[in-house]
Scaffold this active site. Sequence first.
Site, short mmCIF file in Angstrom:
data_model
loop_
_atom_site.label_atom_id
_atom_site.label_comp_id
_atom_site.label_asym_id
_atom_site.label_seq_id
_atom_site.Cartn_x
_atom_site.Cartn_y
_atom_site.Cartn_z
N THR A 1 -4.46 -3.10 5.25
CA THR A 1 -3.21 -2.35 5.16
C THR A 1 -3.20 -1.21 6.18
OG1 THR A 1 -3.23 -2.86 2.80
CG2 THR A 1 -1.67 -1.20 3.54
N GLU B 1 -10.61 -1.82 -8.42
CA GLU B 1 -10.80 -0.37 -8.55
C GLU B 1 -11.29 0.01 -9.95
OE1 GLU B 1 -10.89 2.07 -6.43
OE2 GLU B 1 -10.39 0.80 -4.72
N CYS C 1 -7.01 -8.75 2.12
CA CYS C 1 -7.21 -7.39 1.62
C CYS C 1 -8.69 -7.28 1.29
CB CYS C 1 -6.36 -7.16 0.36
SG CYS C 1 -6.80 -5.68 -0.57
N THR C 2 -9.30 -6.17 1.69
CA THR C 2 -10.76 -6.08 1.57
C THR C 2 -11.24 -5.90 0.12
OG1 THR C 2 -10.61 -3.73 2.10
CG2 THR C 2 -11.10 -5.25 3.91
N HIS C 3 -10.32 -5.65 -0.79
CA HIS C 3 -10.72 -5.61 -2.20
C HIS C 3 -11.01 -7.02 -2.73
CE1 HIS C 3 -9.12 -1.51 -2.17
NE2 HIS C 3 -9.62 -1.33 -3.38
N CYS D 1 -9.79 -1.94 6.02
CA CYS D 1 -8.61 -2.04 5.18
C CYS D 1 -7.54 -2.73 6.00
CB CYS D 1 -8.17 -0.62 4.80
SG CYS D 1 -6.63 -0.54 3.88
N ASP E 1 -11.47 2.94 3.85
CA ASP E 1 -10.54 2.12 3.07
C ASP E 1 -9.81 3.05 2.09
OD1 ASP E 1 -9.29 -0.23 1.97
OD2 ASP E 1 -10.71 -0.22 0.32
N SER E 2 -8.75 2.52 1.48
CA SER E 2 -8.04 3.30 0.46
C SER E 2 -8.94 3.56 -0.75
CB SER E 2 -6.82 2.53 -0.01
OG SER E 2 -7.22 1.28 -0.56
N1 DGL Z 1 -8.31 -2.75 0.74
C1 DGL Z 1 -7.04 -2.62 1.33
C2 DGL Z 1 -6.64 -3.73 2.25
O1 DGL Z 1 -7.50 -4.35 2.84
C3 DGL Z 1 -5.94 -1.84 0.66
C4 DGL Z 1 -5.60 -2.11 -0.75
C5 DGL Z 1 -4.63 -1.07 -1.26
O2 DGL Z 1 -4.98 0.12 -1.23
O3 DGL Z 1 -3.50 -1.43 -1.65
O4 DGL Z 1 -5.50 -4.00 2.46
#
Ligand code: DGL
Length: 277
Positions: free
Chosen positions: A75, A151, A183-185, A73, A10-11
Amino acid sequence: MNPAPIGIFDSGVGGLSVAREIRRRLPGEDLLYFADHAFCPYGGRPLEVIRGRSVAVVGELIDRGAKAVVVACNTASGAALETLREEYSVPIVGLEPAVKPAAANSRVGRIGVLATAATLQTARFHRLVQTYGQNVEIFQRASPELVELVEAGEISGESVERLLDRTLAPLREAGIDKLVLGCTHYPFLRDAIQDVMGAEVEVLDSGEAVARQVERVLAGMDALAINDGPGDIRLLTTGDREQVEAIVRRLWTGPIEVQSVDQLRRWGGEPSGSSTT
Ligand code: DGL
């Protein structure tokens, strides 16, 4: 059987919400997690930069022995999944926002999707909407601030509620009955999101479905690790080790080793901080 680790990427720390589901389903597996903090967040970056980073990071996980890679992720999956599968021969499991189950089960015919700006602009996402979203109205919302909250390890409290209230207001007003966390966050903010949306809105993410898919893929290759005890998890970051470790400790229950990886810091573009996007 294959005792090699499952690579997860992931990012930043968001993919830990997926790692947590994989851990629950496959507790004996070792997990090797890559957080590309030098370029986090991905959501406001051009798709070709996200693609370049994804190719570099997944290559690194494979070089370090991953038997399969989960792009945890939305994205990066949206921007790079096809390229990754062309480039590498290990199985690559991607993510997509849970539009399909949300649309299929919506009673009111209105669903919301909360995702990064980059995800919402990918061809993969448009295909998903075309394929499964024909009979519902889909309300889309992007919010870079939510990724930043997670984050920073901030997942509850007044400032989180205030931001969520603002971000989710249009979706609440639209009268949706399903909200897709694309989004996984965001699953780390699930309780606060549920509070703001109200009990009548079902909040969905893709973590559990991805964990099931990982199990199917590994079982199909006869590559599950047959371990009784809990597997290890190691997190590699292109960011500052101490800073990342402090956040990871808030989001992950149980032992986890955090290491920094310097050689990928600049590949494929300018790291965060010097970026203008
Ligand atoms: N966790 C990510 C996702 O699922 C990316 C969030 C990001 O870096 O902008 O999209």
